[in-house]
Design a protein around this motif. Structure first.
Motif, mmCIF file in Angstrom:
data_model
loop_
_atom_site.group_PDB
_atom_site.id
_atom_site.type_symbol
_atom_site.label_atom_id
_atom_site.label_comp_id
_atom_site.label_asym_id
_atom_site.label_seq_id
_atom_site.Cartn_x
_atom_site.Cartn_y
_atom_site.Cartn_z
ATOM 1 N N GLY A 113 30.049 -6.575 25.000
ATOM 2 C CA GLY A 113 30.666 -7.545 24.115
ATOM 3 C C GLY A 113 31.236 -6.870 22.881
ATOM 4 N N ALA A 114 32.314 -7.427 22.353
ATOM 5 C CA ALA A 114 32.968 -6.817 21.190
ATOM 6 C C ALA A 114 32.048 -6.783 19.979
ATOM 7 C CB ALA A 114 34.242 -7.595 20.857
ATOM 8 N N HIS A 115 31.059 -7.658 19.943
ATOM 9 C CA HIS A 115 30.100 -7.729 18.833
ATOM 10 C C HIS A 115 28.880 -6.846 19.106
ATOM 11 C CE1 HIS A 115 27.899 -10.202 21.671
ATOM 12 N NE2 HIS A 115 29.093 -10.711 21.953
ATOM 13 N N ARG A 116 28.814 -6.278 20.344
ATOM 14 C CA ARG A 116 27.724 -5.411 20.807
ATOM 15 C C ARG A 116 26.383 -6.146 20.814
ATOM 16 N NH1 ARG A 116 27.717 0.071 17.822
ATOM 17 N NH2 ARG A 116 25.845 -0.693 16.775
ATOM 18 N N GLY A 117 26.414 -7.441 21.076
ATOM 19 C CA GLY A 117 25.194 -8.242 21.135
ATOM 20 C C GLY A 117 24.691 -8.382 22.560
ATOM 21 N N PRO A 118 23.607 -9.143 22.767
ATOM 22 C CA PRO A 118 22.997 -9.265 24.094
ATOM 23 C C PRO A 118 23.796 -10.122 25.072
ATOM 24 C CG PRO A 118 21.879 -10.693 22.524
ATOM 25 C CD PRO A 118 22.835 -9.866 21.733
ATOM 26 N N THR A 119 24.728 -10.937 24.554
ATOM 27 C CA THR A 119 25.522 -11.821 25.404
ATOM 28 C C THR A 119 26.998 -11.495 25.257
ATOM 29 O OG1 THR A 119 23.889 -13.599 25.178
ATOM 30 C CG2 THR A 119 26.095 -14.232 25.907
ATOM 31 N N PRO A 123 28.720 -20.310 28.294
ATOM 32 C CA PRO A 123 28.709 -20.356 29.761
ATOM 33 C C PRO A 123 30.064 -20.065 30.405
ATOM 34 C CG PRO A 123 28.908 -22.578 28.899
ATOM 35 C CD PRO A 123 28.798 -21.669 27.694
ATOM 36 N N LEU A 124 31.123 -19.891 29.597
ATOM 37 C CA LEU A 124 32.442 -19.583 30.150
ATOM 38 C C LEU A 124 32.589 -18.079 30.383
ATOM 39 C CD1 LEU A 124 34.726 -21.893 27.956
ATOM 40 C CD2 LEU A 124 34.100 -22.223 30.358
ATOM 41 N N PRO A 125 33.510 -17.667 31.256
ATOM 42 C CA PRO A 125 33.767 -16.239 31.452
ATOM 43 C C PRO A 125 34.323 -15.628 30.167
ATOM 44 C CG PRO A 125 34.747 -17.543 33.217
ATOM 45 C CD PRO A 125 34.329 -18.507 32.148
ATOM 46 N N PRO A 126 34.203 -14.315 30.004
ATOM 47 C CA PRO A 126 34.731 -13.665 28.800
ATOM 48 C C PRO A 126 36.240 -13.845 28.673
ATOM 49 C CG PRO A 126 33.252 -12.198 29.990
ATOM 50 C CD PRO A 126 33.513 -13.369 30.889
ATOM 51 N N ARG A 127 36.688 -14.024 27.441
ATOM 52 C CA ARG A 127 38.111 -14.079 27.154
ATOM 53 C C ARG A 127 38.546 -12.754 26.535
ATOM 54 N NH1 ARG A 127 37.450 -18.991 23.186
ATOM 55 N NH2 ARG A 127 35.760 -17.549 22.664
ATOM 56 N N GLU A 128 39.817 -12.515 26.534
ATOM 57 C CA GLU A 128 40.317 -11.295 25.903
ATOM 58 C C GLU A 128 39.910 -11.312 24.430
ATOM 59 O OE1 GLU A 128 44.529 -8.872 25.318
ATOM 60 O OE2 GLU A 128 44.405 -10.574 26.689
ATOM 61 N N GLY A 129 39.320 -10.242 23.986
ATOM 62 C CA GLY A 129 38.810 -10.172 22.626
ATOM 63 C C GLY A 129 37.299 -10.319 22.567
ATOM 64 N N ASP A 130 36.696 -10.848 23.651
ATOM 65 C CA ASP A 130 35.236 -10.956 23.705
ATOM 66 C C ASP A 130 34.592 -9.618 24.058
ATOM 67 O OD1 ASP A 130 35.280 -13.637 23.105
ATOM 68 O OD2 ASP A 130 35.103 -14.311 25.186
ATOM 69 N N TYR A 131 35.388 -8.700 24.596
ATOM 70 C CA TYR A 131 34.859 -7.408 25.033
ATOM 71 C C TYR A 131 35.886 -6.318 24.757
ATOM 72 C CZ TYR A 131 37.933 -8.358 29.010
ATOM 73 O OH TYR A 131 39.024 -8.641 29.785
ATOM 74 N N PHE A 132 35.444 -5.069 24.804
ATOM 75 C CA PHE A 132 36.350 -3.938 24.584
ATOM 76 C C PHE A 132 36.628 -3.219 25.894
ATOM 77 C CE2 PHE A 132 35.284 -3.848 19.933
ATOM 78 C CZ PHE A 132 36.596 -3.968 19.500
ATOM 79 N N GLN A 133 37.855 -2.777 26.041
ATOM 80 C CA GLN A 133 38.250 -1.976 27.187
ATOM 81 C C GLN A 133 38.183 -0.503 26.807
ATOM 82 O OE1 GLN A 133 38.378 -1.134 30.293
ATOM 83 N NE2 GLN A 133 39.740 -2.805 30.881
#
Length: 434
Positions: A113-119, A123-133
């Motif tokens: 996750g982009a925030h580096r947290g546990p989730t 309940p929705l799938p990740p959106r662009e910006g929720d994670y880093f590539q």
């Protein structure tokens, strides 16, 4: 621990005969010092074992090793693409460290996750910006943070050979864990002047208590079919058992393995074999992480209460029965030494935990066996076993050279937002009635 008679029957079918299976494999792993350790050959020992009285029948059968068929290590290549669905309150916190350690030691591209947290997203799938590539882009190798199973999204972001893995536990035990962890009795005012146990009060009429919640347009319920929901099940289908059975059957086809918490050691040995991993890869430093005491934790339901909850959470019980059966079917396909390997794992785990509790020894020598080469574990390995989730995420983050943390949207948290989500579900239901 009570075992289902059906499980025992499967065991008798699976291990009553004699099968001969042996193979050699040269394996290498990398420790945190980046020094490659080449391990010896791995053998499976064929032994005639009666699963009921196996303790009395296990023999030293070295001659069988000489006569058994030798196979190349190429026949068992470690799988390095996996998605671990970290089901809430199902023992996932105890099991996740082995996936975190494996991902880091093998330099896997982890979806974080982009925030580096546990989730990452729920309940929705990740959106662009929720994670880093990663810098090189492309697909990911591994996922071990909380994220609800969404087949379409995951298949678009992971390779075709990805192993899908998850964990579940006995539904009634899970129900009690959720009741406590999410403080449901307090939030929906489960109380009585004559009864202090909220489980007994709730099970007098589960449908009376509105525990269905709603967020981001998705309905979910932490007292009903919650594990199956984490595996992508839509709550709206809870009463359609024909559709539910088909969905569960598809999950069974999609997942390489669903670990059963009540048979954790057996599940881990099966994981090791199916993933072609090493004993080293599945060692865990703690028998239970994130376990909390509460007054009704050990409460056993009456037959009437259990029957009520089975009816209330029928989909969850159907799921558990299917995955429990699937676990033992897969074990039945293993070589007859399977339970010997389980015993060996338990012994090694006990030795490792004893070593890590203290003492002056600088390293622990794990003798070679039919299922593992000799290991010389330095004391720094104990630090790895005790490393918590935030530290593993940070280590992989740095290893992958992700950018510095910045302000991002914090993922939805079911525990802290439960009250608002319960109210949202009630408003939505009332609006649909009008």
């Amino acid at each position: 621990m009570r075992k289902d008679p059906f499980v025992a029957f499967l065991g008798l079918l699976a291990f009553g005969g004699v099968a001969i299976l042996a193979y050699f494999s040269d394996v290498a792993f990398t420790d945190n010092s980046s020094k490659t350790l080449t391990l010896g050959r791995r053998l499976y020992v064929p032994v005639n074992v009666d699963p009921v009285n196996r303790e009395d029948q296990i023999e030293d059968n070295h001659s069988a090793l000489v006569d058994s068929q030798k196979q190349s290590s190429k026949d068992c290549i470690p799988k390095k693409h996996f998605v671990w669905i970290k089901v809430h309150k199902a023992g996932s916190q105890t099991t996740t460290p082995l996936f975190e350690r494996f991902a880091f030691n093998n330099h896997l591209k982890v979806l974080l996750g982009a925030h580096r947290g546990p989730t990452i997203s729920w309940p929705l799938p990740p959106r662009e910006g929720d994670y880093f590539q990663t810098k090189d882009g492309g697909l990911f190798d591994a996922l071990y943070s909380h994220s609800r199973y969404n087949k379409t999204w995951l298949e678009a972001h992971f390779p075709d050979d990805t192993a899908y893995l998850a964990i579940v536990k006995e539904p009634f035990t899970h129900f009690k864990s959720c009741l406590h962890y999410y403080a449901i009795p307090r939030r929906i005012k489960i109380k009585s002047k004559t009864e202090k146990n909220p489980v007994k009060i709730f099970l007098k009429d589960p449908w009376k208590y509105k525990t269905e919640a709603m967020s981001q347009g998705i309905r979910w319920d932490k007292t009903r079919n919650a594990q199956l929901f984490d595996l992508g099940f839509p709550m709206e289908k809870s009463d359609d058992m024909e559709w539910t059975e088909k969905y569960i059957a598809q999950l069974d086809r999609d997942f390489l393995l669903v670990i059963i918490l009540e048979y954790h050691d057996e599940s881990l040995i099966l994981l090791k074999r199916l993933m072609c991993w090493e004993l080293y890869d599945i060692l865990l430093g703690s028998e239970s992480r994130n376990s909390r005491p509460y007054s009704y934790k050990s409460y056993k339901p009456t037959p009437e209460e259990e029957a009520t909850y089975r009816k209330y959470a029928a989909a969850e019980y159907a799921m558990y029965q299917r995955f429990n059966q699937s676990l033992w079917e897969k074990i039945s396909q293993q070589s007859p030494d399977f339970f010997q390997e389980v015993d060996n794992y338990r012994k090694v785990t006990k030795d490792v935990r004893g070593f890590c509790e203290g003492g002056t020894k600088k390293e622990l020598v794990i003798p070679a066996s039919a299922w593992n080469p000799e290991y010389k574990l330095p004391r720094r390995f104990c630090k790895d076993l005790k490393t918590n989730d935030p530290v593993w995420r940070k280590k992989s983050w740095q290893q992958l050279k992700y950018p510095p943390l910045h302000k991002v949207n914090i993922p939805f948290n079911a525990r802290t937002s439960l009250a608002k989500s319960l109210a949202a579900a009630r408003r939505d239901s009332e609006e649909k009635k009008e």
